[in-house]
Every structure is written in structure tokens, then in C-alpha cells.
Write an enzyme that holds these catalytic residues in place. Structure first.
Site, mmCIF file in Angstrom:
data_model
loop_
_atom_site.group_PDB
_atom_site.id
_atom_site.type_symbol
_atom_site.label_atom_id
_atom_site.label_comp_id
_atom_site.label_asym_id
_atom_site.label_seq_id
_atom_site.Cartn_x
_atom_site.Cartn_y
_atom_site.Cartn_z
ATOM 1 N N GLU A 186 4.919 -4.504 -1.584
ATOM 2 C CA GLU A 186 5.398 -3.562 -0.567
ATOM 3 C C GLU A 186 4.772 -3.990 0.763
ATOM 4 O OE1 GLU A 186 4.233 0.439 -1.465
ATOM 5 O OE2 GLU A 186 5.254 0.498 -3.411
ATOM 6 N N ASN A 193 1.264 -0.442 -11.421
ATOM 7 C CA ASN A 193 1.359 -0.312 -9.972
ATOM 8 C C ASN A 193 0.244 0.600 -9.465
ATOM 9 O OD1 ASN A 193 2.782 -0.459 -7.311
ATOM 10 N ND2 ASN A 193 2.988 1.736 -7.638
ATOM 11 N N GLU A 194 -0.703 0.010 -8.760
ATOM 12 C CA GLU A 194 -1.808 0.751 -8.152
ATOM 13 C C GLU A 194 -2.547 1.654 -9.147
ATOM 14 O OE1 GLU A 194 -0.841 2.774 -4.538
ATOM 15 O OE2 GLU A 194 -0.107 0.967 -3.537
#
Length: 471
Positions: free
Chosen positions: A266, A158-159
């Protein structure tokens, strides 16, 4: 013996039917039974936030059945069909929570990493954290969740790539972790579970990240280091924006030839507040659904960053926030038949071949040689980790929420409960009315109960005949 067998058979009637498996074909999520495309209408679910993850507490977001029952009831009313859970402890039991979310037709998107030391890839020096110990932990998450039919996918990262410097060193390690997870799942899971990446929506590197992770050396989809899906955390639509002002049109153009499903892992900018969620009918409308597969609203619980849909109190009570009401109104405008009941179309898309020409940002890694499996990790992939967590679906018999839950105006919601969906249906807006009843649950559940009752009677008769012959 005969009595115990009969009781065991009767207990099966309390077990909820699993949601239908979602598979990937080309750039679409597809319902494996109907062949129709599947759009994610989800929420991020991490009560307490990332800083609240503490394995020493003996709790994580999916370990307390009473909490999950409360939240599943509110999510079912909202109309979501998926949750993203960022931090889970593989050593805890998640059977009841997974079964509750399954019962109401909600899938789970599980991150295999955590913010604790040694449990994620370092974006500055990834080679220092890509170890056998790290992989053991990610494989443990797979073991803990692989047997829940509503586990839809795993996020390998994630990121982790969030700027040009990290883009210069991290991409090969993301492909390596993806390879290792997919090989482990292939050897130790009874079904294929997709693995993908959740990216930062950073314009300079987003397309390069996507191209790096979706391409193949061979030109086909057999390379296990290639992601099965690509997601992005996007907050470019703020307030009452538009398709072009938000740059959603650019995203659609950028991903128009994707070879894997793309969706928002998101979304939901909270400035200005309160949120109006006018992006929802666009995300799930004709401008975007041919390319993107929906998304996950950030986030379910109110945390210090003020993105919450629901306020959760320390005593277990909860109150719906205005953003929940606004989001529900937007969800209720959607044409669910258009979203979920049409045949998938993008079933075969050729992935790009991994070449340096795919990368356009100076400083972003254009070498597609990925690291070898760390010392000792291949044995974990071949033989499985030990001890391995074990998860299983369990009967969901309690449906009424025990905690006090209030509407946004302060009124207590009376008789809040989950409605168990039948016929293996996923949840969607309109699946359950505001009173908590499923419009078609009576007929469906009646049919399922009849089938179950007949099965039990036949089973008991067989055991009785066998028992009589023994006597």
C-alpha cells in the site's frame, strides 16, 4: 457429436490468452517467458472496504463480472498491471472476474485472511487462532484462486505484527502459516505460487520483521516457512515530498541486501489532499527500482477514509475522482521499457541465517522455533480440503461497460470498454489509449485470431475425418 465438437473448438477463439506467469528469482519478480524483471504498478481493490465484507451477501470484490468489467476498463486506462484484494469468499465463483482481469493484463494479489472471527491470526494471542479450522479456510482461498494464471501471489498476513508486543509473539506463527500455505500449494497446485507477508511500516520493528521472515535455518531457500516476498504498507511520502524527506532513502538502504522481492503493498498518503503522487516517478526510477519492485496505490474505490480513485455509486454507476487523473499523469511519465523490459539482475541473493543477532529491537521475538502444524491440519495439507472450490478461466466475450461512468468533470465516458491485450502482455501505462484502443492490438489480435482460426479449421477437419470413418 461432430457439431458439438466444432462448436466447442470455435468457442476457444473467445478465450483470452493468459498473462505470462511471474516467478521469483532472488530479489526480483521475473517474467517466466522473457526472463525480464517485473515491476508492480497496482491498486488496492476492495469496494466497500473491510467492513463491507459479508459472506451472507453472496458477493465479494471478484464475484460480479459486470462490476469487474467496469473496474477493469478504468484500471486498464489508468495503466495498472495488478490489484490487491484483501477479503474474498472462497465459496463464491470468481471465474468471470479473474478472466476479465487476465484479459486486460492485470495480475491478482490475494490475501488469504478476512476480518471475520476465526479467519485471521490474532496479534495478541496468536496460538488461540492458529487452528485446523483457520488453515482449512486459508487453503480454500488457495483452491479457489490457484488455477487462475493471473494469480500472482498470496499474502499470509497483513499487519499482524504492528508493534513491539505483537512482535514478541506473532512472528513464529507467521512463519508457520507461510510454511503450511507453501506446503499445501506444493502438493495441490500445478504451478508454484509465491506466499509472502504485508507489513506495517513501523520503524521500530520493520527491519526485524523482514529479517525474521526472510531468514533460513539452513542458509538456503528451501525452508518453506521462509517468505517468498516481503511487502510494506507505507504512507511516509505525503504531498510534494522528496526521496529523503519521506525517508524512502532509509527504506532503500534498509532493504538493499534483501534476499526476496520487496514492494509497497500500500502507498499513497492522502494528506494534504488532493494527492499529487509525486512519489510515483521516484518509486519507479533509478533510486528505488534496483531494490524495490513497485507497489500498490491505496485505493481504487472511494471509502470513508478518502483514499479513493473512483467513486462507486449504489446504482452501479461510477465517477473518476481527481486523484485518478493525477495518478494517471504520473504513470504516463514512466519509462515502461526501463521498468519491464530489462533483464532481471538480482537473481541469486543468499538469505541470512536465522540467528538471534538478526533481531535488534528489545522485546521482538528472536527464537526461530515455529509451532507444529495444528492437530488435524497435516491431513488437510496431505490430502487436500474437501469440498474444494474450483476456479477456471472462462471466455471473455462481452467487452463494453454497461454502467454509466463519468470523467472527473462530470462528462459521461462514451463507449467505455476493455481492450483485450494479446501476446500474453501485462497491462502498463500506454497499453491502451484514452479512447480505449490498444496501440498495437489490431496486429496482435489479428495474429492471435489467425492462429485460432487455423487451429479450429484443423480441429474440425480432424473431427470430420474421424466422424466419416465411423460412419
Amino acid at each position: 457429436m461432430f457439431v458439438s465438437k466444432a462448436v466447442a473448438l470455435l468457442a476457444l477463439c473467445a478465450t483470452t490468452f493468459a498473462v505470462q506467469s511471474i516467478i521469483i528469482k532472488g530479489s526480483d519478480f521475473v517474467n517466466s517467458v522473457t526472463g525480464n524483471r517485473f515491476q508492480l504498478l497496482g491498486v488496492a481493490y476492495q469496494p466497500g472496504g473491510s467492513s463491507g465484507y459479508d459472506p451472507s451477501s453472496g458477493l465479494d470484490p471478484l464475484s460480479d463480472g459486470n462490476v469487474c468489467l467496469r473496474d477493469a476498463a478504468l484500471m486498464e486506462r489508468l495503466g495498472v498491471n495488478a490489484i490487491r484484494v484483501y477479503n474474498v469468499d472462497p465459496d463464491l465463483n470468481h471465474d468471470m472476474c479473474a478472466s476479465i482481469f487476465n484479459a486486460v493484463g492485470i495480475y491478482m494479489l490475494i490475501d488469504v485472511n478476512s476480518p471475520l472471527p476465526g479467519q485471521s491470526i490474532d496479534r495478541v494471542e496468536p496460538w488461540t487462532t492458529y487452528t485446523s479450522s483457520y488453515l482449512n479456510r486459508t487453503f480454500a482461498v488457495v483452491e479457489a484462486f490457484k488455477s487462475y494464471e493471473n494469480t500472482l501471489l498470496f499474502f499470509a498476513g497483513n499487519e499482524v505484527i504492528n508493534d513491539v508486543p505483537s512482535g514478541g509473539v506473532v512472528p513464529p506463527y507467521m512463519r508457520a502459516v507461510t510454511r503450511d500455505l507453501k506446503n499445501y500449494i506444493a502438493k495441490h497446485s500445478t504451478r508454484s505460487i509465491p506466499v509472502g507477508y504485508s507489513a506495517a511500516d513501523v520503524r521500530d520493528i520493520l527491519v526485524d520483521t523482514w529479517n525474521y521472515l526472510q531468514c533460513t535455518e539452513t542458509g538456503d531457500t528451501s525452508d518453506p516457512s521462509r517468505v517468498d516476498l516481503f511487502a510494506l504498507n507505507s504512507y511516509s511520502w505525503c504531498g510534494d515530498s522528496t526521496f529523503t524527506t519521506s525517508s524512502y532513502n532509509v527504506l532503500v538502504s534498509d532493504f538493499s541486501n534483501t534476499s526476496v522481492p520487496v514492494f509497497f503493498s500500500e502507498y499513497g498518503c492522502n494528506k494534504p489532499a488532493p494527492r499529487v503522487f509525486t512519489e510515483v516517478p521516484v518509486i519507479y526510477g533509478p533510486l528505488m527500482t534496483p531494490v524495490l519492485s513497485g507497489g500498490m496505490v491505496y485505493e481504487y474505490s472511494e471509502e470513508p477514509d478518502d483514499y479513493g480513485l473512483v467513486q462507486i455509486n449504489s446504482n452501479g454507476s461510477a465517477q473518476i475522482l481527481p486523484d485518478y487523473d493525477t495518478l494517471q499523469k504520473q504513470f504516463d511519465t514512466l519509462n515502461i521499457t526501463y521498468l519491464q523490459d530489462l533483464p532481471a539482475q538480482n537473481l541469486s541473493v543468499t538469505p541470512p541465517k536465522c540467528t538471534s543477532s538478526l533481531i535488534t529491537t528489545p522485546g521482538f521475538d528472536s527464537n526461530f522455533t515455529i509451532p507444529d502444524v495444528p492437530l488435524g491440519a497435516q491431513a488437510l495439507i496431505d490430502d487436500g480440503i474437501s469440498p474444494a472450490p474450483v476456479g477456471k478461466m472462462v471466455p471473455v466475450t462481452a467487452t463494453k461497460v454497461s454502467q454509466v461512468v463519468q470523467q472527473s468533470n462530470g462528462d459521461v465516458i462514451q463507449n467505455l470498454a476493455i481492450t483485450i491485450l494479446a501476446d500474453d502482455r501485462s497491462n502498463n501505462p500506454g497499453s491502451v489509449t484514452s479512447s480505449g484502443a490498444s496501440p498495437s492490438a489490431t496486429k496482435k489480435n489479428g495474429g492471435e485470431n489467425l492462429k485460432c482460426s487455423l487451429s479450429v479449421l484443423l480441429g474440425i477437419a480432424s473431427f470430420a475425418a474421424l466422424w466419416t470413418s465411423i460412419l
